[in-house]
Design a protein around this motif. Structure first.
Motif, PDB file in Angstrom:
ATOM      1  N   MET A  62       0.795  -1.183  -0.116  1.00  0.00           N
ATOM      2  CA  MET A  62      -0.029   0.013  -0.022  1.00  0.00           C
ATOM      3  C   MET A  62       0.848   1.419   0.052  1.00  0.00           C
ATOM      4  O   MET A  62       1.718   1.466   0.876  1.00  0.00           O
ATOM      5  CB  MET A  62      -0.900  -0.062   1.200  1.00  0.00           C
ATOM      6  N   TYR A  63       0.800   2.000  -1.268  1.00  0.00           N
ATOM      7  CA  TYR A  63       1.576   3.392  -1.214  1.00  0.00           C
ATOM      8  C   TYR A  63       0.759   4.498  -0.742  1.00  0.00           C
ATOM      9  O   TYR A  63      -0.277   4.551  -0.903  1.00  0.00           O
ATOM     10  CB  TYR A  63       2.333   3.419  -2.570  1.00  0.00           C
ATOM     11  N   LEU A  64       1.685   5.519  -0.216  1.00  0.00           N
ATOM     12  CA  LEU A  64       1.300   6.842  -0.020  1.00  0.00           C
ATOM     13  C   LEU A  64       1.385   7.789  -1.236  1.00  0.00           C
ATOM     14  O   LEU A  64       0.724   8.438  -1.775  1.00  0.00           O
ATOM     15  CB  LEU A  64       1.979   7.329   1.124  1.00  0.00           C
ATOM     16  N   VAL A  65       2.731   7.562  -1.922  1.00  0.00           N
ATOM     17  CA  VAL A  65       3.030   8.038  -2.951  1.00  0.00           C
ATOM     18  C   VAL A  65       3.749   6.827  -4.105  1.00  0.00           C
ATOM     19  O   VAL A  65       4.608   6.020  -3.386  1.00  0.00           O
ATOM     20  CB  VAL A  65       4.081   9.041  -3.101  1.00  0.00           C
ATOM     21  N   PRO A  66       3.425   6.706  -5.169  1.00  0.00           N
ATOM     22  CA  PRO A  66       3.835   5.356  -5.707  1.00  0.00           C
ATOM     23  C   PRO A  66       5.156   5.536  -6.420  1.00  0.00           C
ATOM     24  O   PRO A  66       5.698   6.672  -6.823  1.00  0.00           O
ATOM     25  CB  PRO A  66       2.844   5.024  -7.098  1.00  0.00           C
ATOM     26  N   ASN A  67       6.087   4.381  -6.660  1.00  0.00           N
ATOM     27  CA  ASN A  67       7.321   4.378  -7.316  1.00  0.00           C
ATOM     28  C   ASN A  67       8.194   5.177  -6.702  1.00  0.00           C
ATOM     29  O   ASN A  67       9.232   6.055  -7.438  1.00  0.00           O
ATOM     30  CB  ASN A  67       6.905   5.069  -8.959  1.00  0.00           C
ATOM     31  N   ARG A 179      18.232 -10.405  11.540  1.00  0.00           N
ATOM     32  CA  ARG A 179      19.921 -10.168  11.655  1.00  0.00           C
ATOM     33  C   ARG A 179      20.371 -11.642  11.709  1.00  0.00           C
ATOM     34  O   ARG A 179      21.329 -11.856  10.929  1.00  0.00           O
ATOM     35  CB  ARG A 179      20.276  -9.539  12.886  1.00  0.00           C
ATOM     36  N   ASP A 180      19.872 -12.670  12.474  1.00  0.00           N
ATOM     37  CA  ASP A 180      20.310 -13.859  12.553  1.00  0.00           C
ATOM     38  C   ASP A 180      20.235 -14.814  11.243  1.00  0.00           C
ATOM     39  O   ASP A 180      20.766 -15.492  10.831  1.00  0.00           O
ATOM     40  CB  ASP A 180      19.945 -14.703  13.814  1.00  0.00           C
ATOM     41  N   ASN A 181      19.231 -14.481  10.344  1.00  0.00           N
ATOM     42  CA  ASN A 181      19.007 -15.165   9.141  1.00  0.00           C
ATOM     43  C   ASN A 181      19.396 -14.274   7.885  1.00  0.00           C
ATOM     44  O   ASN A 181      18.964 -14.817   6.867  1.00  0.00           O
ATOM     45  CB  ASN A 181      17.418 -15.485   9.351  1.00  0.00           C
ATOM     46  N   ASN A 182      20.017 -13.373   8.146  1.00  0.00           N
ATOM     47  CA  ASN A 182      20.677 -12.486   7.092  1.00  0.00           C
ATOM     48  C   ASN A 182      19.503 -12.074   6.032  1.00  0.00           C
ATOM     49  O   ASN A 182      19.685 -11.969   4.912  1.00  0.00           O
ATOM     50  CB  ASN A 182      21.676 -13.200   6.346  1.00  0.00           C
ATOM     51  N   LEU A 183      18.330 -11.609   6.668  1.00  0.00           N
ATOM     52  CA  LEU A 183      17.331 -11.118   5.579  1.00  0.00           C
ATOM     53  C   LEU A 183      17.538  -9.542   5.618  1.00  0.00           C
ATOM     54  O   LEU A 183      18.459  -9.005   6.352  1.00  0.00           O
ATOM     55  CB  LEU A 183      16.003 -11.166   6.382  1.00  0.00           C
ATOM     56  N   PRO A 184      16.989  -9.075   4.448  1.00  0.00           N
ATOM     57  CA  PRO A 184      17.246  -7.552   4.059  1.00  0.00           C
ATOM     58  C   PRO A 184      16.929  -6.595   5.501  1.00  0.00           C
ATOM     59  O   PRO A 184      15.993  -6.740   6.256  1.00  0.00           O
ATOM     60  CB  PRO A 184      16.200  -7.443   3.226  1.00  0.00           C
ATOM     61  N   LYS A 185      17.875  -5.857   5.705  1.00  0.00           N
ATOM     62  CA  LYS A 185      17.688  -4.830   6.937  1.00  0.00           C
ATOM     63  C   LYS A 185      16.631  -4.043   6.542  1.00  0.00           C
ATOM     64  O   LYS A 185      16.290  -3.387   5.294  1.00  0.00           O
ATOM     65  CB  LYS A 185      18.769  -3.818   6.879  1.00  0.00           C
ATOM     66  N   PRO A 186      15.384  -3.796   7.445  1.00  0.00           N
ATOM     67  CA  PRO A 186      14.091  -3.024   7.050  1.00  0.00           C
ATOM     68  C   PRO A 186      14.340  -1.507   6.901  1.00  0.00           C
ATOM     69  O   PRO A 186      15.309  -1.060   7.424  1.00  0.00           O
ATOM     70  CB  PRO A 186      13.295  -3.486   8.192  1.00  0.00           C
ATOM     71  N   ILE A 187      13.444  -1.200   6.037  1.00  0.00           N
ATOM     72  CA  ILE A 187      13.327   0.503   6.137  1.00  0.00           C
ATOM     73  C   ILE A 187      13.253   1.070   7.306  1.00  0.00           C
ATOM     74  O   ILE A 187      12.425   0.553   8.044  1.00  0.00           O
ATOM     75  CB  ILE A 187      12.164   0.835   5.256  1.00  0.00           C
ATOM     76  N   ALA A 188      13.594   1.915   7.740  1.00  0.00           N
ATOM     77  CA  ALA A 188      13.770   2.684   9.209  1.00  0.00           C
ATOM     78  C   ALA A 188      14.043   4.133   9.005  1.00  0.00           C
ATOM     79  O   ALA A 188      15.310   4.582   8.745  1.00  0.00           O
ATOM     80  CB  ALA A 188      14.630   2.105  10.166  1.00  0.00           C
ATOM     81  N   TYR A 189      12.945   5.042   8.876  1.00  0.00           N
ATOM     82  CA  TYR A 189      13.312   6.319   8.894  1.00  0.00           C
ATOM     83  C   TYR A 189      13.739   6.998  10.422  1.00  0.00           C
ATOM     84  O   TYR A 189      14.153   8.247  10.498  1.00  0.00           O
ATOM     85  CB  TYR A 189      11.984   7.086   8.634  1.00  0.00           C
ATOM     86  N   ALA A 193       9.289   2.282  16.371  1.00  0.00           N
ATOM     87  CA  ALA A 193       8.773   0.882  15.743  1.00  0.00           C
ATOM     88  C   ALA A 193       8.353   0.891  14.545  1.00  0.00           C
ATOM     89  O   ALA A 193       8.202   0.046  13.993  1.00  0.00           O
ATOM     90  CB  ALA A 193       7.977   0.081  16.897  1.00  0.00           C
ATOM     91  N   SER A 194       7.374   1.951  14.107  1.00  0.00           N
ATOM     92  CA  SER A 194       6.615   2.204  12.941  1.00  0.00           C
ATOM     93  C   SER A 194       7.713   2.431  11.920  1.00  0.00           C
ATOM     94  O   SER A 194       8.713   2.539  11.899  1.00  0.00           O
ATOM     95  CB  SER A 194       5.759   3.512  13.090  1.00  0.00           C
ATOM     96  N   SER A 195       6.991   1.799  10.713  1.00  0.00           N
ATOM     97  CA  SER A 195       7.915   1.967   9.431  1.00  0.00           C
ATOM     98  C   SER A 195       6.757   2.290   8.366  1.00  0.00           C
ATOM     99  O   SER A 195       5.646   2.478   8.454  1.00  0.00           O
ATOM    100  CB  SER A 195       8.195   0.592   8.956  1.00  0.00           C
ATOM    101  N   GLY A 196       7.135   2.697   7.121  1.00  0.00           N
ATOM    102  CA  GLY A 196       6.401   3.129   6.078  1.00  0.00           C
ATOM    103  C   GLY A 196       6.444   4.636   5.846  1.00  0.00           C
ATOM    104  O   GLY A 196       6.821   5.488   6.752  1.00  0.00           O
ATOM    105  N   VAL A 197       6.209   4.945   4.706  1.00  0.00           N
ATOM    106  CA  VAL A 197       6.312   6.468   4.198  1.00  0.00           C
ATOM    107  C   VAL A 197       5.146   7.371   4.807  1.00  0.00           C
ATOM    108  O   VAL A 197       3.939   6.899   4.730  1.00  0.00           O
ATOM    109  CB  VAL A 197       6.139   6.690   2.818  1.00  0.00           C
ATOM    110  N   MET A 198       5.657   8.226   5.756  1.00  0.00           N
ATOM    111  CA  MET A 198       4.546   9.090   6.290  1.00  0.00           C
ATOM    112  C   MET A 198       4.857  10.387   5.756  1.00  0.00           C
ATOM    113  O   MET A 198       5.972  10.789   5.723  1.00  0.00           O
ATOM    114  CB  MET A 198       4.465   8.740   7.655  1.00  0.00           C
TER     115      MET A 198
END
Length: 232
Positions: A62-67, A179-189, A193-198
């Motif tokens: 779900m995007y606030l602004v696309p692309n 971290r332990d499973n070498n997954l992509p580091k999440p977006i963090a502004y 705790a929250s994430s996502g473009v605001m």
């Protein structure tokens, strides 16, 4: 004597067992699921656990602004990392409140307000998929705790077929799993705790420093939002 680290490890082991049990229960009912995906920590961890268990996983972003370039990095990674994953992008339901109220834009009183449920219902109708998976946790807020407390195994709403496999986790535990499973580091502004473009200062400061082209796209969509960094 059990140390704090050992106690945390015991908790995580039991919580990952719970998460996998919930996912396994759904996989016995269907081979296709919807997963709401934001590029945040909860959705990154969930995708890692959900993808191997189903023939098809439809990600809903779900995007606030696309692309936006910094978001597309995560979407492309998910599609490349898991071959059984497809992507559907939808306007965020919160946009209806922004447009109707005129928050950093010209108000449109004719806009019909939506909830997360409405987006979920749209995707279900489009795909024919019955089960939707979300990354919500009891630790997120009091409202989340109250909402999840009454569900079967605190994770499955049997009336709506909405599933919450991370209901028992904390933010720190999810980040540790990533971290332990070498997954992509999440977006963090920010450090919250929250994430996502605001349309908030922390997000804008991050984009100004790292992805100024994305910030300009937001300004194009919400011209009045320039006041958020006014004076910088």
């Amino acid at each position: 004597m059990v140390t704090c680290v050992e106690h945390l490890e015991w908790q995580v082991v039991n919580k990952i067992d719970h998460t996998r049990e919930v996912i396994n229960l759904i996989s016995q009912k269907t081979d296709r699921v919807i997963l709401f995906y934001s590029g945040g920590k909860d959705s990154i961890m969930l995708l890692n656990q959900v993808a191997p268990k189903f023939k098809e996983v439809v990600l809903v972003f779900m995007y606030l602004v696309p692309n936006l370039r910094h978001v597309d990095i995560y979407l492309k990674d998910a599609l490349n990392r898991y071959p059984n994953v497809k992507l559907i992008q939808k306007p965020h339901w919160i946009l209806t409140y922004i447009r109707k109220s005129g928050n950093y834009c010209i108000a449109d009183p004719k806009v019909k307000l939506k909830k997360l449920k409405d987006v979920d219902d749209e995707v279900r109708e489009e795909t024919g998929i019955e089960y939707s998976i979300f990354g919500m946790k009891k630790a997120d807020s009091l409202n989340r705790r109250l909402m999840l407390q009454g569900y079967n195994m605190e994770a499955i709403n049997e009336k709506t077929n909405r599933v919450y496999p991370l209901s028992l986790w904390t933010n720190k535990e999810v980040l540790r799993f990533i971290r332990d499973n070498n997954l992509p580091k999440p977006i963090a502004y920010n450090k919250k705790a929250s994430s996502g473009v605001m349309l908030e200062k922390d997000c804008f400061e991050y984009l100004q420093k790292n992805y100024p082209d994305d910030l300009e796209k937001i300004y194009d969509a919400f011209p009045m939002s320039r006041v958020i960094l006014f004076g910088k």
